[in-house]
Design a protein around this motif. Structure first.
Motif, PDB file in Angstrom:
ATOM      1  N   TYR A 120     -12.168  28.088  27.029  1.00  0.00           N
ATOM      2  CA  TYR A 120     -12.089  27.109  25.815  1.00  0.00           C
ATOM      3  C   TYR A 120     -13.093  27.657  24.979  1.00  0.00           C
ATOM      4  N   GLY A 121     -12.833  27.603  23.609  1.00  0.00           N
ATOM      5  CA  GLY A 121     -13.785  27.752  22.564  1.00  0.00           C
ATOM      6  C   GLY A 121     -13.703  29.398  22.129  1.00  0.00           C
ATOM      7  N   VAL A 122     -13.047  30.103  23.216  1.00  0.00           N
ATOM      8  CA  VAL A 122     -12.797  31.719  22.647  1.00  0.00           C
ATOM      9  C   VAL A 122     -11.151  31.808  22.633  1.00  0.00           C
ATOM     10  N   ASP A 123     -10.343  31.430  23.736  1.00  0.00           N
ATOM     11  CA  ASP A 123      -9.188  31.779  23.580  1.00  0.00           C
ATOM     12  C   ASP A 123      -8.303  30.483  23.217  1.00  0.00           C
ATOM     13  N   VAL A 124      -8.712  29.206  23.441  1.00  0.00           N
ATOM     14  CA  VAL A 124      -8.307  28.215  23.336  1.00  0.00           C
ATOM     15  C   VAL A 124      -9.031  27.053  22.315  1.00  0.00           C
ATOM     16  N   GLN A 125      -8.724  26.733  21.228  1.00  0.00           N
ATOM     17  CA  GLN A 125      -9.343  25.872  20.330  1.00  0.00           C
ATOM     18  C   GLN A 125      -8.843  24.702  20.065  1.00  0.00           C
ATOM     19  N   ARG A 126      -9.513  23.524  19.526  1.00  0.00           N
ATOM     20  CA  ARG A 126      -8.925  22.416  19.099  1.00  0.00           C
ATOM     21  C   ARG A 126      -8.999  22.737  17.564  1.00  0.00           C
ATOM     22  N   ARG A 127      -7.935  21.857  17.028  1.00  0.00           N
ATOM     23  CA  ARG A 127      -7.686  21.631  15.660  1.00  0.00           C
ATOM     24  C   ARG A 127      -8.837  20.923  14.842  1.00  0.00           C
ATOM     25  N   SER A 128      -9.687  21.616  14.002  1.00  0.00           N
ATOM     26  CA  SER A 128     -11.059  20.943  13.597  1.00  0.00           C
ATOM     27  C   SER A 128     -10.406  19.742  12.512  1.00  0.00           C
ATOM     28  N   LYS A 129      -9.189  20.149  11.774  1.00  0.00           N
ATOM     29  CA  LYS A 129      -8.982  19.044  10.700  1.00  0.00           C
ATOM     30  C   LYS A 129      -8.389  17.779  11.536  1.00  0.00           C
ATOM     31  N   TYR A 130      -7.663  18.090  12.709  1.00  0.00           N
ATOM     32  CA  TYR A 130      -7.043  16.750  13.238  1.00  0.00           C
ATOM     33  C   TYR A 130      -8.113  16.163  14.056  1.00  0.00           C
ATOM     34  N   VAL A 131      -9.120  16.708  14.558  1.00  0.00           N
ATOM     35  CA  VAL A 131     -10.270  16.094  15.261  1.00  0.00           C
ATOM     36  C   VAL A 131     -10.908  15.146  14.178  1.00  0.00           C
ATOM     37  N   ALA A 132     -11.192  15.303  12.997  1.00  0.00           N
ATOM     38  CA  ALA A 132     -11.692  14.451  12.100  1.00  0.00           C
ATOM     39  C   ALA A 132     -10.764  13.452  11.645  1.00  0.00           C
ATOM     40  N   VAL A 133      -9.524  13.883  11.380  1.00  0.00           N
ATOM     41  CA  VAL A 133      -8.622  12.795  10.871  1.00  0.00           C
ATOM     42  C   VAL A 133      -8.208  12.054  11.747  1.00  0.00           C
ATOM     43  N   GLY A 134      -8.028  12.310  13.132  1.00  0.00           N
ATOM     44  CA  GLY A 134      -7.853  11.424  14.183  1.00  0.00           C
ATOM     45  C   GLY A 134      -9.119  10.518  14.608  1.00  0.00           C
ATOM     46  N   SER A 135     -10.106  11.174  14.575  1.00  0.00           N
ATOM     47  CA  SER A 135     -11.172  10.275  14.843  1.00  0.00           C
ATOM     48  C   SER A 135     -11.540   9.248  13.773  1.00  0.00           C
ATOM     49  N   GLY A 136     -11.184   9.617  12.511  1.00  0.00           N
ATOM     50  CA  GLY A 136     -11.290   8.811  11.435  1.00  0.00           C
ATOM     51  C   GLY A 136     -10.636   7.485  11.476  1.00  0.00           C
ATOM     52  N   LEU A 137      -9.177   7.931  11.833  1.00  0.00           N
ATOM     53  CA  LEU A 137      -7.933   6.893  11.826  1.00  0.00           C
ATOM     54  C   LEU A 137      -8.549   5.762  12.868  1.00  0.00           C
ATOM     55  N   SER A 138      -9.130   6.258  14.087  1.00  0.00           N
ATOM     56  CA  SER A 138      -9.403   5.512  15.441  1.00  0.00           C
ATOM     57  C   SER A 138     -10.452   4.702  14.986  1.00  0.00           C
ATOM     58  N   ALA A 139     -11.628   5.023  14.210  1.00  0.00           N
ATOM     59  CA  ALA A 139     -12.838   4.630  14.072  1.00  0.00           C
ATOM     60  C   ALA A 139     -12.728   3.345  13.030  1.00  0.00           C
ATOM     61  N   LYS A 140     -11.299   3.479  12.228  1.00  0.00           N
ATOM     62  CA  LYS A 140     -11.048   2.167  11.450  1.00  0.00           C
ATOM     63  C   LYS A 140     -11.025   0.977  12.084  1.00  0.00           C
ATOM     64  N   LEU A 141     -10.559   0.941  13.530  1.00  0.00           N
ATOM     65  CA  LEU A 141     -10.400   0.058  14.308  1.00  0.00           C
ATOM     66  C   LEU A 141     -11.307  -0.876  14.813  1.00  0.00           C
ATOM     67  N   LEU A 142     -12.561   0.078  14.871  1.00  0.00           N
ATOM     68  CA  LEU A 142     -13.734  -0.491  15.538  1.00  0.00           C
ATOM     69  C   LEU A 142     -14.965   0.182  14.957  1.00  0.00           C
ATOM     70  N   ALA A 143     -15.416   1.412  14.891  1.00  0.00           N
ATOM     71  CA  ALA A 143     -16.611   1.979  14.717  1.00  0.00           C
ATOM     72  C   ALA A 143     -16.773   1.442  13.153  1.00  0.00           C
ATOM     73  N   ILE A 144     -15.785   1.600  12.493  1.00  0.00           N
ATOM     74  CA  ILE A 144     -16.094   1.505  11.007  1.00  0.00           C
ATOM     75  C   ILE A 144     -16.590   0.094  10.550  1.00  0.00           C
TER      76      ILE A 144
END
Ligand SMILES: C[S@@+](CC[C@H](N)C(=O)[O-])C[C@H]1O[C@@H](n2cnc3c(N)ncnc32)[C@H](O)[C@@H]1O
Length: 345
Positions: free
Chosen positions: A133-157
């Motif tokens: 992980y981090g070398v051959d396998v990556q997460r998609r940064s844009k979707y980490v942010a967008v997914g987290s932001g949308l979920s945060a609207k329910l509670l954290a925000i």
């Protein structure tokens, strides 16, 4: 009943019982996987957005306009219709009540699955140490942010915004702001808020800048692509803040000795002395606790463990803030969501 008798006469009792149990397990286990993939594809292709208008959407017209394969889109819509996410009329598909709810409250979680999809597509090579992980396998940064932001609207925000308002703190620096979902929601809900947002991912900041412009907030919120570890040198524009927030991000720096995180927090204290830090984090639970009382934190812990991240317990967070030199640490624990907001000053 008649079909059960037919199954028994053909397969025998024991095999028929197994078949019935496999159907149940399929509903509990396999269907979630397929439904998740289908919903993600409908969201990412823009089909869900089109349905949001309330007008019926025709598969053939949408596929032709967006240059999509109509057969594939039809298969996705059939499945979503069978699962009652979509309704159908003579013209095309509309969102059912269930589909509308998914669109409103589950989109963030679905996009987080998409953000980490590469990890789950490569579980076996990761397990066999053929890939890292981090070398051959990556997460998609844009979707980490967008997914987290949308979920945060329910509670954290809403939770953190209320705490800030109660404390009369309105000039905010949001560390690891992602696509600025927190700053945008905060500013649209309350005219007194202004802020800065910092994130290391240029794609997330670009997304945030587009949203700021769409909401007419460019004069109230300024976004910066920067590494928060460089806050002592690269945050020159950030001034006159009365609170800092960091939502669902500090855990990214947890490690065996937490030295990196401690370095960051100490840097923060010397760069912004006296400015309280509001940290929102999902709290780590043991497998035993989660087996007794399952919840969404189980999937969060799974994907974090598979991507060199981890969560911390409430006690671990208190210890970290104390070791970083904060004098007061207030904790608001939202047990219904296994999430805590820490106010460290
Ligand atoms: C899970 S997201 C949370 C985003 C946002 N706070 C929210 O709640 O929606 C974690 C964010 O931390 C950002 N990040 C990770 N390392 C960072 C660093 N060193 N400096 C600034 N941002 C960082 C990532 O780019 C990502 O947008």
């Amino acid at each position: 009943m008649a079909s059960q008798f037919r199954a028994i006469s053909l397969l025998g009792v024991s095999q028929s019982v197994k078949l019935r149990k496999s159907k149940q397990l399929n509903e509990d286990t396999i269907r979630g996987h397929y439904a998740t993939q289908v919903l993600i594809a409908l969201i990412n292709s823009g089909f869900m957005d089109e349905l949001e208008s309330g007008e019926a959407v025709s598969v053939s017209s949408f596929a032709a306009r967006e240059d999509l394969d109509a057969v594939v889109l039809q298969a996705l819509c059939d499945y979503a219709y069978e699962l009652e996410y979509l309704n159908q009329n003579g013209i095309g598909y509309t969102l059912s009540d269930k589909g509308r709810l998914v669109d409103q409250v589950l989109k963030g979680a679905l996009l987080s699955v998409y953000a980490y999809a590469d990890v789950f597509a490569n579980l076996e090579p990761l397990l066999r140490r053929q890939k890292v992980y981090g070398v051959d396998v990556q997460r998609r940064s844009k979707y980490v942010a967008v997914g987290s932001g949308l979920s945060a609207k329910l509670l954290a925000i809403p939770a953190v915004s209320k705490l800030l308002l109660d404390a009369k703190r309105t000039r905010i620096l949001d560390l690891a702001c992602g696509d600025a979902a927190f700053l945008i929601n905060m500013c649209t809900s309350e005219a007194r808020f202004t802020g800065y947002g910092v994130d290391i991912a240029p794609e997330a900041i670009a997304e945030g800048n587009e949203e700021l412009a769409r909401h007419g907030l460019t004069s109230r919120v300024q976004l910066l692509v920067a590494d928060m570890f460089a806050m002592d040198t690269s945050f020159q524009d950030v001034a006159d803040i009365d609170a800092t927030t960091c939502i669902y991000a500090l855990h990214e720096f947890l490690s065996d000795d937490n030295q990196r995180l401690l370095e960051l927090l100490r840097k923060y204290r010397s760069r912004f002395p006296g400015v309280p830090l509001y940290v929102c984090e999902v709290i780590r639970h043991s497998p035993e606790e989660l087996r007794r009382n399952p919840g969404g934190v189980m999937e969060i812990q799974l994907l974090h463990m598979l991507s060199n991240q981890r969560l911390a317990t409430q006690a671990e967070w208190h210890d970290i803030f104390r070791r970083a030199g904060f004098g007061t640490i207030e904790e608001i624990y939202l047990d219904f969501a296994r999430t805590a907001v820490f106010v460290a000053a």
